[in-house]
Design a protein around this motif. Structure first.
Motif, PDB file in Angstrom:
ATOM      1  N   THR A  62     -29.611  13.918  21.055  1.00  0.00           N
ATOM      2  CA  THR A  62     -29.328  15.331  21.290  1.00  0.00           C
ATOM      3  C   THR A  62     -27.893  15.532  21.758  1.00  0.00           C
ATOM      4  OG1 THR A  62     -31.661  15.639  21.911  1.00  0.00           O
ATOM      5  CG2 THR A  62     -30.117  17.381  22.511  1.00  0.00           C
ATOM      6  N   THR A  63     -27.436  14.685  22.661  1.00  0.00           N
ATOM      7  CA  THR A  63     -26.046  14.768  23.124  1.00  0.00           C
ATOM      8  C   THR A  63     -25.078  14.514  21.975  1.00  0.00           C
ATOM      9  OG1 THR A  63     -26.749  13.974  25.298  1.00  0.00           O
ATOM     10  CG2 THR A  63     -24.402  13.855  24.797  1.00  0.00           C
ATOM     11  N   TRP A  64     -25.411  13.542  21.139  1.00  0.00           N
ATOM     12  CA  TRP A  64     -24.582  13.238  19.970  1.00  0.00           C
ATOM     13  C   TRP A  64     -24.518  14.445  19.036  1.00  0.00           C
ATOM     14  CZ3 TRP A  64     -21.040  10.305  17.858  1.00  0.00           C
ATOM     15  CH2 TRP A  64     -20.942  10.186  16.469  1.00  0.00           C
ATOM     16  N   SER A  65     -25.643  15.124  18.839  1.00  0.00           N
ATOM     17  CA  SER A  65     -25.658  16.300  17.965  1.00  0.00           C
ATOM     18  C   SER A  65     -24.804  17.428  18.540  1.00  0.00           C
ATOM     19  CB  SER A  65     -27.090  16.779  17.746  1.00  0.00           C
ATOM     20  OG  SER A  65     -27.639  17.332  18.932  1.00  0.00           O
TER      21      SER A  65
ATOM     22  N   VAL B 261     -34.014  10.090  22.781  1.00  0.00           N
ATOM     23  CA  VAL B 261     -33.972  11.491  22.362  1.00  0.00           C
ATOM     24  C   VAL B 261     -32.759  12.202  22.960  1.00  0.00           C
ATOM     25  CG1 VAL B 261     -35.171  13.703  22.510  1.00  0.00           C
ATOM     26  CG2 VAL B 261     -36.458  11.621  22.001  1.00  0.00           C
ATOM     27  N   LEU B 262     -32.507  11.975  24.245  1.00  0.00           N
ATOM     28  CA  LEU B 262     -31.357  12.627  24.878  1.00  0.00           C
ATOM     29  C   LEU B 262     -30.036  12.139  24.294  1.00  0.00           C
ATOM     30  CD1 LEU B 262     -32.408  12.782  28.645  1.00  0.00           C
ATOM     31  CD2 LEU B 262     -32.406  14.619  26.945  1.00  0.00           C
TER      32      LEU B 262
ATOM     33  N   THR C  54     -36.104  14.320  16.591  1.00  0.00           N
ATOM     34  CA  THR C  54     -36.030  12.982  17.183  1.00  0.00           C
ATOM     35  C   THR C  54     -37.203  12.734  18.126  1.00  0.00           C
ATOM     36  OG1 THR C  54     -34.526  13.852  18.885  1.00  0.00           O
ATOM     37  CG2 THR C  54     -33.541  12.771  16.974  1.00  0.00           C
ATOM     38  N   TYR C  55     -37.645  13.777  18.833  1.00  0.00           N
ATOM     39  CA  TYR C  55     -38.837  13.624  19.684  1.00  0.00           C
ATOM     40  C   TYR C  55     -40.054  13.246  18.844  1.00  0.00           C
ATOM     41  CZ  TYR C  55     -42.925  14.952  22.416  1.00  0.00           C
ATOM     42  OH  TYR C  55     -44.162  14.954  23.026  1.00  0.00           O
ATOM     43  N   VAL C  56     -40.223  13.913  17.704  1.00  0.00           N
ATOM     44  CA  VAL C  56     -41.370  13.629  16.839  1.00  0.00           C
ATOM     45  C   VAL C  56     -41.275  12.218  16.258  1.00  0.00           C
ATOM     46  CG1 VAL C  56     -42.508  14.262  14.681  1.00  0.00           C
ATOM     47  CG2 VAL C  56     -41.792  16.045  16.276  1.00  0.00           C
TER      48      VAL C  56
ATOM     49  N   LEU D   1     -45.840   9.146  26.552  1.00  0.00           N
ATOM     50  CA  LEU D   1     -44.712   8.333  26.092  1.00  0.00           C
ATOM     51  C   LEU D   1     -43.381   9.073  26.152  1.00  0.00           C
ATOM     52  CD1 LEU D   1     -46.331   6.535  23.010  1.00  0.00           C
ATOM     53  CD2 LEU D   1     -46.308   5.843  25.397  1.00  0.00           C
ATOM     54  N   VAL D   2     -43.346  10.209  26.851  1.00  0.00           N
ATOM     55  CA  VAL D   2     -42.085  10.937  26.999  1.00  0.00           C
ATOM     56  C   VAL D   2     -41.063  10.081  27.746  1.00  0.00           C
ATOM     57  CG1 VAL D   2     -40.986  12.915  28.100  1.00  0.00           C
ATOM     58  CG2 VAL D   2     -43.138  13.210  26.856  1.00  0.00           C
TER      59      VAL D   2
END
Length: 288
Positions: A32-35, A28-29, A246-248, A20-21
């Motif tokens: 991550t970009t927002w972070s 998720v990306l 977020t991945y988890v 499910l990646v």
């Protein structure tokens, strides 16, 4: 369904298929970009960190919601497998009984087996919102196939044909009333099992629960960098932590989505084609 050895950890650590990646990669990306943007603003423009206590408490509640989501979906997955296990058993009982009691009526026995297999393949396709008997269509005459596919429910039509053939066998004196009723109970159970599968297929988890969980999950993940950005000496550790969390979280939620309707053609759904092929092989083996 993907077959795997549960004892071989490292073989699965880098697996992409079925993990499910691909389904959650965009979310998720984006987080991550927002972070990364939050980290940059906090350290180079103006501090924007917030206390982490709220996210700690909400994270516990969110974890419980995700556990319930996954458990509810797995219950549906496992119930679907048990229902198809019942279909396997009842088709075996049906063909076994017909072989024993219709020994003097090979034509009826053969046609019963074909319609029984039509029921199996028709059920699989009905659960995928299709109307087809798969490889059994070539065993039916064009007239019978046309009538079957024009019926409102292809699997139920096939079950009816089996019952009509039992009635024909009784009328011709091949079986008694008692034997007819006994064998027809297997047909009734087949209809019950496909009804149970349709209940799972046509009844998703409550809309309000799914919407609330997803809203909470999105808000939590996109505000998480604000709670983490002031917690590390190395500022970019926030990006790595956000990526991991977020991945988890998104992965757990997506697992629930993947398996809540286990009759489709996704990589984690039930292997219905294999089950149907196994029933066909067993049936034709007994007939031959």
């Amino acid at each position: 369904m993907i077959n795997y050895d549960p004892h071989r950890w490292m073989d699965h650590f880098f697996d992409i298929r079925g993990s499910l990646v691909k389904e959650i990669l965009g979310r998720v990306l984006l987080c991550t970009t927002w972070s990364a943007a939050i980290v940059y603003v906090h350290h180079y423009i103006h501090p924007i960190a917030i206390p982490s206590i709220v996210h700690t408490l909400v994270g516990l509640a969110l974890g419980l919601l995700l556990v319930f989501r996954t458990n509810a979906s797995y219950d549906r997955f496992w119930e679907g497998r048990k229902l198809w296990g019942g279909i396997v058993n009842e088709t075996r009982n049906l063909i076994r009984s017909s072989e024993a009691f219709l020994i003097n009526a090979p034509a009826i026995r053969q046609e019963m087996a074909i319609w029984m297999l039509a029921f199996v393949y028709g059920s699989m396709n009905a659960l995928r919102d299709k109307k087809s008997y798969g490889p059994i269509e070539k065993r039916l005459s064009p007239e019978k196939l046309k009538a079957a596919l024009e019926s409102p429910h292809a699997a139920l039509y096939a079950a009816k044909q089996v019952s009509l053939l039992l009635q024909k066998a009784k009328t011709e004196g091949h079986i008694s009333d008692y034997v007819q009723v006994t064998i027809d109970q297997n047909v009734q159970l087949l209809v019950d099992y496909i009804g149970g599968c349709e209940r799972i297929h046509k009844t998703p988890l409550p809309f309000a629960y799914v919407v609330h969980l997803r809203r909470a999950l999105v808000i939590y993940c996109f505000t998480l960098p604000f709670a983490l950005v002031g917690s590390f000496e190395w500022p970019w550790a926030t990006v790595l932590d956000t990526l991991f969390l977020t991945y988890v979280f998104f992965g757990i939620e997506e697992i629930g989505v993947e398996i809540e309707d286990p009759f489709g053609e996704d990589e984690n759904d039930l292997p219905l084609e294999t089950i149907c092929a196994s029933i066909e092989k067993n049936t034709m083996g007994l007939l031959s």
